[in-house]
Design a protein around this motif. Structure first.
Motif, PDB file in Angstrom:
ATOM      1  N   ALA A 128      -3.641  -4.188  -1.169  1.00  0.00           N
ATOM      2  CA  ALA A 128      -3.821  -3.486   0.106  1.00  0.00           C
ATOM      3  C   ALA A 128      -4.936  -2.447   0.006  1.00  0.00           C
ATOM      4  N   VAL A 129      -4.983  -1.739  -1.098  1.00  0.00           N
ATOM      5  CA  VAL A 129      -6.041  -0.745  -1.289  1.00  0.00           C
ATOM      6  C   VAL A 129      -7.383  -1.443  -1.509  1.00  0.00           C
ATOM      7  N   ALA A 130      -7.370  -2.565  -2.213  1.00  0.00           N
ATOM      8  CA  ALA A 130      -8.597  -3.339  -2.403  1.00  0.00           C
ATOM      9  C   ALA A 130      -9.159  -3.790  -1.059  1.00  0.00           C
ATOM     10  N   ALA A 131      -8.273  -4.161  -0.133  1.00  0.00           N
ATOM     11  CA  ALA A 131      -8.715  -4.553   1.203  1.00  0.00           C
ATOM     12  C   ALA A 131      -9.362  -3.374   1.923  1.00  0.00           C
ATOM     13  N   ALA A 132      -8.780  -2.183   1.771  1.00  0.00           N
ATOM     14  CA  ALA A 132      -9.372  -0.990   2.387  1.00  0.00           C
ATOM     15  C   ALA A 132     -10.742  -0.699   1.796  1.00  0.00           C
ATOM     16  N   CYS A 133     -10.897  -0.907   0.503  1.00  0.00           N
ATOM     17  CA  CYS A 133     -12.201  -0.717  -0.140  1.00  0.00           C
ATOM     18  C   CYS A 133     -13.217  -1.716   0.417  1.00  0.00           C
ATOM     19  N   GLU A 134     -12.749  -2.924   0.703  1.00  0.00           N
ATOM     20  CA  GLU A 134     -13.630  -3.949   1.268  1.00  0.00           C
ATOM     21  C   GLU A 134     -14.062  -3.574   2.686  1.00  0.00           C
ATOM     22  N   PHE A 146     -14.103   2.354  -8.343  1.00  0.00           N
ATOM     23  CA  PHE A 146     -13.851   2.635  -6.933  1.00  0.00           C
ATOM     24  C   PHE A 146     -12.413   2.299  -6.546  1.00  0.00           C
ATOM     25  N   LEU A 147     -11.949   1.107  -6.899  1.00  0.00           N
ATOM     26  CA  LEU A 147     -10.597   0.692  -6.517  1.00  0.00           C
ATOM     27  C   LEU A 147      -9.539   1.578  -7.172  1.00  0.00           C
ATOM     28  N   ASP A 148      -9.693   1.849  -8.454  1.00  0.00           N
ATOM     29  CA  ASP A 148      -8.699   2.673  -9.141  1.00  0.00           C
ATOM     30  C   ASP A 148      -8.660   4.080  -8.565  1.00  0.00           C
ATOM     31  N   ASN A 149      -9.831   4.630  -8.273  1.00  0.00           N
ATOM     32  CA  ASN A 149      -9.880   5.954  -7.649  1.00  0.00           C
ATOM     33  C   ASN A 149      -9.198   5.944  -6.286  1.00  0.00           C
ATOM     34  N   ALA A 150      -9.416   4.872  -5.516  1.00  0.00           N
ATOM     35  CA  ALA A 150      -8.811   4.771  -4.193  1.00  0.00           C
ATOM     36  C   ALA A 150      -7.298   4.635  -4.273  1.00  0.00           C
ATOM     37  N   VAL A 151      -6.803   3.889  -5.245  1.00  0.00           N
ATOM     38  CA  VAL A 151      -5.353   3.745  -5.435  1.00  0.00           C
ATOM     39  C   VAL A 151      -4.717   5.107  -5.706  1.00  0.00           C
ATOM     40  N   ILE A 175      -5.171   2.896   5.134  1.00  0.00           N
ATOM     41  CA  ILE A 175      -5.556   3.228   3.758  1.00  0.00           C
ATOM     42  C   ILE A 175      -7.039   3.556   3.655  1.00  0.00           C
ATOM     43  N   VAL A 176      -7.815   3.143   4.653  1.00  0.00           N
ATOM     44  CA  VAL A 176      -9.265   3.324   4.618  1.00  0.00           C
ATOM     45  C   VAL A 176      -9.689   4.780   4.374  1.00  0.00           C
ATOM     46  N   PRO A 177      -9.039   5.787   4.984  1.00  0.00           N
ATOM     47  CA  PRO A 177      -9.461   7.176   4.701  1.00  0.00           C
ATOM     48  C   PRO A 177      -9.407   7.541   3.224  1.00  0.00           C
ATOM     49  N   GLY A 185       0.784  -1.229   0.000  1.00  0.00           N
ATOM     50  CA  GLY A 185       0.000   0.000   0.000  1.00  0.00           C
ATOM     51  C   GLY A 185       0.811   1.272   0.000  1.00  0.00           C
ATOM     52  N   HIS A 186       2.136   1.175  -0.188  1.00  0.00           N
ATOM     53  CA  HIS A 186       3.046   2.334  -0.251  1.00  0.00           C
ATOM     54  C   HIS A 186       2.722   3.377   0.827  1.00  0.00           C
ATOM     55  N   LEU A 187       2.806   2.960   2.087  1.00  0.00           N
ATOM     56  CA  LEU A 187       2.476   3.835   3.207  1.00  0.00           C
ATOM     57  C   LEU A 187       3.709   4.558   3.745  1.00  0.00           C
ATOM     58  N   ALA A 188       3.498   5.764   4.244  1.00  0.00           N
ATOM     59  CA  ALA A 188       4.600   6.557   4.804  1.00  0.00           C
ATOM     60  C   ALA A 188       4.650   6.348   6.316  1.00  0.00           C
ATOM     61  N   ASP A 189       5.033   5.141   6.753  1.00  0.00           N
ATOM     62  CA  ASP A 189       5.179   4.888   8.181  1.00  0.00           C
ATOM     63  C   ASP A 189       6.517   5.440   8.664  1.00  0.00           C
ATOM     64  N   MET A 190       6.820   5.250   9.965  1.00  0.00           N
ATOM     65  CA  MET A 190       8.009   5.870  10.540  1.00  0.00           C
ATOM     66  C   MET A 190       9.294   5.389   9.866  1.00  0.00           C
TER      67      MET A 190
END
Length: 212
Positions: free
Chosen positions: A124-130, A163-168, A149-151, A91-96
């Motif tokens: 990962a984004v698909a899971a957030a969409c779910e 929906f998924l592509d927009n969320a990505v 990623i849910v926000p 999900g390419h997240l900016a964690d610490m």
């Protein structure tokens, strides 16, 4: 950039002379090569390895998903050793840890360009969409990762298109913004014109990277 504790050996080595715009243009050209003439992407790894045993001077930092279908060095034109500074997580997240990695690239290695690379059909984004659509719960450490990623998924509910592509795309944009807002080192470099942060989207079908 105020990094007084920067490792001396890394700080004293040669750094890239490319600007952020030059680096972005090189990534775009490399991706064109990858999609149009992939046979030209072969790298002289042995020669490069011998040249880079004492230093590195990457010219772009790529934060991408851990997805095995999205290797940055390949999809940006078969780039060789020492060119990209890469951080990857689902999900390419900016964690610490990722922010620390990005700061090291900019403050110590002098990397002028930071790219957050989302991709088509990101799991990962698909899971957030779910989670948004079905209130699904995920086990272990997967749950908190997806919740981050849910926000982005909630922000595009009802938007026209997939929906998924927009969320990505939204997630990539938000991560790029989070890098600047959460990292004082990166924010200072951006304000001084030394670093540029951009979001991008990789299409699995065509192999093309779109900079958002």
């Amino acid at each position: 950039m105020g990094l007084s504790a920067a490792p001396a050996r890394a700080a004293d080595k040669p750094k890239t002379t490319l600007s952020a715009d030059d680096a972005l243009a090189r990534l775009q050209a490399g991706n064109a090569t990858f999609t149009e003439t992939p046979a030209l992407c072969a790298a002289r790894l042995g020669e490069q390895r011998a040249q880079l045993t004492t230093y590195q001077a990457p010219w772009a930092t790529i934060l991408s998903c851990a997805d095995s279908r999205v290797p940055p060095e390949l999809l940006f034109g078969g780039l060789g050793l020492g060119e990209l500074f890469v951080a990857r997580n689902a999900g390419h997240l900016a964690d610490m840890a990722t922010l620390g990695t990005i700061e090291y690239g900019s403050a110590v290695l002098g990397v002028p360009l930071i790219v957050v690379l989302g991709h088509e059909s990101c799991g990962a984004v698909a899971a957030a969409c779910e989670v948004v659509q079905k209130n699904t719960q995920f086990p272990g450490f997967i749950g908190p990762l997806v919740e981050a990623i849910v926000p982005a998924a909630r922000a595009v509910v009802g938007r026209s298109g997939d929906f998924l592509d927009n969320a990505v795309r939204e997630n990539a944009r938000r991560t790029a913004q989070a890098i600047v807002t959460r990292s004082k080192l990166v924010a200072e470099a951006v304000a001084q014109g030394k670093v540029r942060v951009v979001a991008a989207h990789y299409d699995l079908d065509s192999g093309r990277v779109e900079f958002l």
